[in-house]
Structures are given as structure tokens and as C-alpha cells.
Write a protein that holds these residues in place. Structure first.
Motif, PDB file in Angstrom:
ATOM      1  N   UNK A 220       0.837  -1.195   0.000  1.00  0.00           N
ATOM      2  CA  UNK A 220       0.000   0.000   0.000  1.00  0.00           C
ATOM      3  C   UNK A 220       0.874   1.248   0.000  1.00  0.00           C
ATOM      4  N   UNK A 221       1.926   1.230   0.802  1.00  0.00           N
ATOM      5  CA  UNK A 221       2.858   2.370   0.822  1.00  0.00           C
ATOM      6  C   UNK A 221       3.388   2.668  -0.572  1.00  0.00           C
ATOM      7  N   UNK A 226       3.592   6.175  -5.550  1.00  0.00           N
ATOM      8  CA  UNK A 226       3.417   6.417  -6.987  1.00  0.00           C
ATOM      9  C   UNK A 226       2.279   7.391  -7.230  1.00  0.00           C
ATOM     10  N   UNK A 227       1.164   7.198  -6.524  1.00  0.00           N
ATOM     11  CA  UNK A 227      -0.008   8.039  -6.724  1.00  0.00           C
ATOM     12  C   UNK A 227       0.274   9.491  -6.368  1.00  0.00           C
ATOM     13  N   UNK A 228       0.870   9.726  -5.204  1.00  0.00           N
ATOM     14  CA  UNK A 228       1.094  11.105  -4.755  1.00  0.00           C
ATOM     15  C   UNK A 228       2.067  11.824  -5.676  1.00  0.00           C
ATOM     16  N   UNK A 250      -4.472   2.167  -3.885  1.00  0.00           N
ATOM     17  CA  UNK A 250      -3.620   3.204  -4.462  1.00  0.00           C
ATOM     18  C   UNK A 250      -4.306   4.008  -5.542  1.00  0.00           C
ATOM     19  N   UNK A 251      -5.629   4.023  -5.531  1.00  0.00           N
ATOM     20  CA  UNK A 251      -6.388   4.830  -6.478  1.00  0.00           C
ATOM     21  C   UNK A 251      -6.786   6.160  -5.853  1.00  0.00           C
ATOM     22  N   UNK A 310       6.097  -3.583  15.516  1.00  0.00           N
ATOM     23  CA  UNK A 310       6.298  -2.138  15.616  1.00  0.00           C
ATOM     24  C   UNK A 310       7.610  -1.742  14.946  1.00  0.00           C
ATOM     25  N   UNK A 311       8.636  -2.523  15.160  1.00  0.00           N
ATOM     26  CA  UNK A 311       9.940  -2.213  14.572  1.00  0.00           C
ATOM     27  C   UNK A 311       9.867  -2.264  13.046  1.00  0.00           C
ATOM     28  N   UNK A 312       9.231  -3.313  12.505  1.00  0.00           N
ATOM     29  CA  UNK A 312       9.148  -3.442  11.047  1.00  0.00           C
ATOM     30  C   UNK A 312       8.260  -2.362  10.453  1.00  0.00           C
ATOM     31  N   UNK A 313       7.119  -2.097  11.078  1.00  0.00           N
ATOM     32  CA  UNK A 313       6.217  -1.070  10.567  1.00  0.00           C
ATOM     33  C   UNK A 313       6.872   0.307  10.589  1.00  0.00           C
ATOM     34  N   UNK A 314       7.644   0.563  11.628  1.00  0.00           N
ATOM     35  CA  UNK A 314       8.361   1.842  11.715  1.00  0.00           C
ATOM     36  C   UNK A 314       9.333   1.989  10.550  1.00  0.00           C
ATOM     37  N   UNK A 315      10.023   0.907  10.245  1.00  0.00           N
ATOM     38  CA  UNK A 315      10.964   0.935   9.110  1.00  0.00           C
ATOM     39  C   UNK A 315      10.234   1.193   7.801  1.00  0.00           C
ATOM     40  N   UNK A 316       9.081   0.546   7.626  1.00  0.00           N
ATOM     41  CA  UNK A 316       8.309   0.702   6.386  1.00  0.00           C
ATOM     42  C   UNK A 316       7.845   2.149   6.222  1.00  0.00           C
ATOM     43  N   UNK A 317       7.279   2.720   7.269  1.00  0.00           N
ATOM     44  CA  UNK A 317       6.735   4.074   7.184  1.00  0.00           C
ATOM     45  C   UNK A 317       7.849   5.112   7.105  1.00  0.00           C
TER      46      UNK A 317
END
Length: 472
Positions: A220-221, A226-228, A250-251, A310-317
Motif C-alpha cells: 500500500x505504501x 506512486x499516486x502522490x 492506491x487509487x 512495531x519495529x518493522x512497521x516503523x521501518x516501512x513508514x
């Protein structure tokens, strides 16, 4: 019934907690305004006669195979969490799997009250329906992921807003109507079983190669990045980037107070309800990151190892701002006709944008005319353009066909705010000539269309649209 819609519904198979079964509320005298035959063909829809289509797309007749429902979701609205939103004026008729193999939702927007309407009447008036029809189809033609318009219908009824206005219904098509807010409501309620069902459904429907909740978050990220970047590249301002308006697919979704910039300024705001500029043009990348943080917070709830999640999500964001900057730079390089990456490109782009802001240069026309003499006509002080152009020419010497890339990347036509407003005002007295003209011209936005050059012009002082409205 000669209108045939090959429904193949999946969301309706989820537990009832995800939605409320809800038929559209019939209207008095439906009349078909527009029908998108090309989109219908892709979806495998066989058109019926005009009156039959008016009845179905207004909600008066529920076609065979439909399983109408209103979806439940929550969301942050201007940063404040609302624990229960949902489709307050829309009904999902069902889904189709098209000739291209893609699954799509078919929703009626403005179809009457639902259990999520709160104090609203569940209806839409003609203006926002026409705006969404034109702008969403223009976005599709620009190559930007978006919901689309299948049909628009007058209802023959009056809707009360600031004044009595003619009612209308939009038949909207989307890859799905799953939103960040759809995940938020089950996470906030602590309904881990339902949150997991939703996560599995979203992965299967949109990102089958994603592994688990964090795989979904990454997918989703990346779609939002790409969309933004594409929004920024055409000067589009969504106007209300709440989490309930942030699509998992992503629409671009929920065209309310949206607008395309005329004169460039990074802090441009049109939305009448965005009084603090939260969703200004230049803020959109940061808001996309904020929205992904809310999705991450929701998805984490179902993970057995919360600390690792939490650690992985933090890295993703936390990776998202750099990804957005990279996508933005790639987008604007091509807008300058540059296909290779050189040091100093970001500074060259920033210099142009600063000069455009200082000179009230039209965003669309300036980029379309780059490298040609008429480019300087967009500037109050043409010398400011000349200085920048000399820098660009030095950089463009290493490019094969920069002017071709500029023409292929920068549209000649966008749905300009003043033309959209003129279209709406004409339609209020039964004149749909400009509506149909905009549809035709905006279907090929990168083509030079000399007979329609007037649609390229920014508004004069009397035509400037100061604010856009949700229409609810």
C-alpha cells in the motif's frame, strides 16, 4: 431486462459486521445523463436501453446478481479520529471481473440514506456528480490510478443544500472501496478476527504476492508513493486526504473539493473546509506518510510479536519520505524532458518552481511550453524564465529528445476549475454541451487540439474559483 451486469461478488461474502445490507432508495424521475460505454465494455456490461439504464443506475431497479450493501469504516478527518463513518450516501451494488481479468466494484453514490448517514440525506446534487465524472475520467486519461465513472443520472428530485438543487446519482467504479479507515475501525474495536479477515481479503484482492500484514503495508505504501508523485506532477490537490479517503488499492478516490492548480504556489488550497491548509498542494506527501502510519498502527494490532511488528512497521513508514522524494524527482525530471539522472537536477527543478511561484506562472501551461518561446509568456517577468531556461538548455544538451519527452509527459489539457464550474452552472439549466465537450477533450489530454485552445487558458480575474466544496 436487456442491461446485463456480470456480477461476481466477494465483499458480500465477508461477515455482516463489515457492512449493512442496503438497497438503494428509489427516486422520482431518473434520466440518464451519461454512460461510459468504453468502461462498460471492459467490465463485460451489456448496455440496455436508455430508460432501463436510468432506472438501474439511479437505484430504482436492482439488477440480477447484485447484492447491495453499505460498507462500514472509520477514519481520521483533519487529524481527528471519528470511530464510525461508513457509506452514508452510497451503496455497493456488487463486483464484476472484466475482460482484462480485473475485479471492480460498482457503487451508486447519492443513492439515499443508509445506517451510516447520521444527519445526512444520503443524496448527491448534480454539481458534484458531474465534477467527479469529468475529473475522474480526466485522471484516468492522464494515466493516474483512479476510481472511474460508469454513469450519471438525474433523479428528478430536489436536494437541499445552501439552496434547493437538482439531485443526481453517480455510478462509480473502483478496484475496491477498501480504505485505511476500514482497517482502523476493527483495530480500534479490538476485533482481531475481523481485522485479520480484512487483511487477508485485501491481500488476496489487491496484492496476492504480499506476505502478511507488513507485506500489505509495504504494498500500500508503494502504491501511495506512486499516486502522490503523479498528483504532484499534474498540480492536483485532493482537498480532503482523510484516512477514510485513502484507498488501499492506491487509487484516487472521493473527489470532493478537489482541484487542479492554475497559477503555481506550493501552499495552494481550494477546499472550503480545509481552513488551516492541512491538505495544501505541498503538504500532500507528508499527509500520505501520516495516513500510512495510521494504517501501520491498525495492522500491528493483529501481529503476535507486537514489538517486532512495531519495529518493522516503523521501518516501512520511515522509508516513505525518501521514496516519495525519489518518485517526485523522477516525475519532475520527465516534466523537464530529462530521462537521465544528473547531480543538480533537484536544484534545477526547485529553481523553476520558485520562479513560477514568484511570477504566478500557470502550472500546466508552463511545463507544456518548456523549451519553446511561449514558455516565457507565462511569467510576469519573462527575464526570470530566460535565466532559468539557459540553465535548462545546458542540462538538456545530453538528452536525445527533451521536447518530445516534455510533450509526452505534460498535458495540454486539465479539467480547470473555472471550466468545471461553468459546466455545472450550464447543467443546472439543462445545458450539457460543455460537459460533453470536456469529456471529449480531456480523453486525450496530451494531444494538441487547436480547436479547443480556449480550454487551455487559465481563468481571467472574474472566473477565478476561490473555493471548492464537498457537495454533501
Amino acid at each position: 431486462m436487456t442491461l446485463m451486469i456480470p456480477f461476481d461478488n466477494s465483499y458480500a461474502l465477508l461477515p455482516g459486521v463489515f457492512y449493512s445490507k442496503q438497497a438503494p432508495v428509489p427516486v422520482r424521475a431518473p434520466r440518464l445523463i451519461a454512460f461510459n460505454a468504453d468502461l462498460a465494455a471492459v467490465m463485460g456490461i451489456a448496455p440496455g436501453d436508455v430508460q432501463e439504464m436510468a432506472q438501474v443506475f439511479a437505484g430504482n431497479e436492482v439488477p440480477e446478481g447484485a447484492d447491495p450493501l453499505a460498507q462500514l469504516y472509520a477514519g481520521h478527518q483533519f487529524g481527528h479520529y471519528n470511530p464510525k463513518l461508513g457509506d452514508g450516501r452510497a451503496v455497493l451494488l456488487g463486483e464484476t471481473v472484466g475482460a482484462d481479468g480485473l475485479r471492480r466494484d460498482l457503487q451508486l453514490k447519492g443513492s439515499g440514506r443508509t445506517p451510516y448517514s447520521r444527519q445526512g440525506d444520503g443524496r448527491a446534487w448534480l454539481g458534484p456528480v458531474l465534477r467527479e465524472y469529468v475529473v475522474s475520467e480526466a485522471m484516468h486519461a492522464l494515466g493516474i490510478a483512479t476510481t472511474r465513472a460508469l454513469a450519471a443520472v438525474e433523479t428528478g428530485e430536489t436536494v437541499l443544500r445552501e439552496a434547493p438543487l437538482p439531485g443526481a446519482v453517480l455510478a462509480r467504479v473502483a478496484s475496491s472501496h477498501l480504505r485505511v479507515g476500514t482497517f482502523q475501525i476493527f483495530a480500534a474495536r479490538g476485533e482481531m478476527g475481523n481485522l485479520k479477515r480484512l487483511t487477508d481479503y485485501a491481500i488476496a484482492r489487491h496484492y496476492p504476492h504480499a506476505k502478511g500484514p507488513m507485506g500489505l503495508l509495504r504494498a500500500v505504501r508503494d502504491a501511495q508513493v506512486k499516486l502522490i508523485a503523479q498528483w504532484m506532477g499534474v498540480g492536483f490537490i485532493h482537498g480532503v486526504m482523510n484516512t477514510d479517503n485513502s484507498s488501499i488499492s492506491g487509487e484516487t478516490i472521493d473527489y470532493g473539493p478537489c482541484a487542479f492548480m492554475d497559477g503555481y504556489h506550493p501552499n495552494t488550497v481550494y477546499s472550503s473546509i480545509d481552513r488551516m491548509g492541512r491538505y495544501a498542494y505541498s503538504n500532500q506527501p507528508d499527509i500520505a506518510v501520516w495516513n500510512m502510519a495510521q494504517l501501520a498502527t491498525s495492522l500491528i494490532q493483529q501481529m503476535p510479536d507486537r514489538e517486532a511488528a512495531v519495529e518493522e512497521a516503523t521501518e516501512v513508514v520511515h522509508a516513505m519520505p525518501d521514496l516519495l522524494q525519489k518518485a517526485w524527482l523522477e516525475q519532475f525530471r520527465r516534466k523537464l524532458g530529462l530521462t537521465g539522472a544528473h547531480d543538480g537536477d533537484a536544484e534545477l527543478i526547485a529553481d523553476l518552481l520558485q520562479r513560477m511561484a514568484q511570477n504566478q506562472a500557470d502550472f500546466t501551461n508552463t511545463f507544456r511550453a518548456l523549451g519553446r518561446p511561449e514558455g516565457r509568456d507565462q511569467f510576469i517577468d519573462p527575464a526570470a524564465y530566460d535565466v532559468w531556461l539557459a540553465k535548462w538548455q545546458g542540462r538538456a544538451e545530453s538528452e536525445a529528445n527533451p521536447l518530445v519527452v516534455i510533450t509526452d509527459t505534460n498535458p495540454a489539457f486539465i479539467p480547470r476549475n473555472h471550466r468545471v464550474e461553468q459546466m455545472i452552472q450550464a447543467a443546472l439549466v439543462g445545458d450539457y454541451v460543455l460537459f460533453r465537450r470536456l469529456q471529449s477533450v480531456l480523453a486525450t489530454p496530451f494531444a494538441d487540439q487547436p480547436d479547443h485552445a480556449d480550454l487551455q487558458s487559465p481563468p481571467d480575474e472574474s472566473e477565478v474559483v476561490q473555493a471548492t466544496f464537498c457537495g454533501t
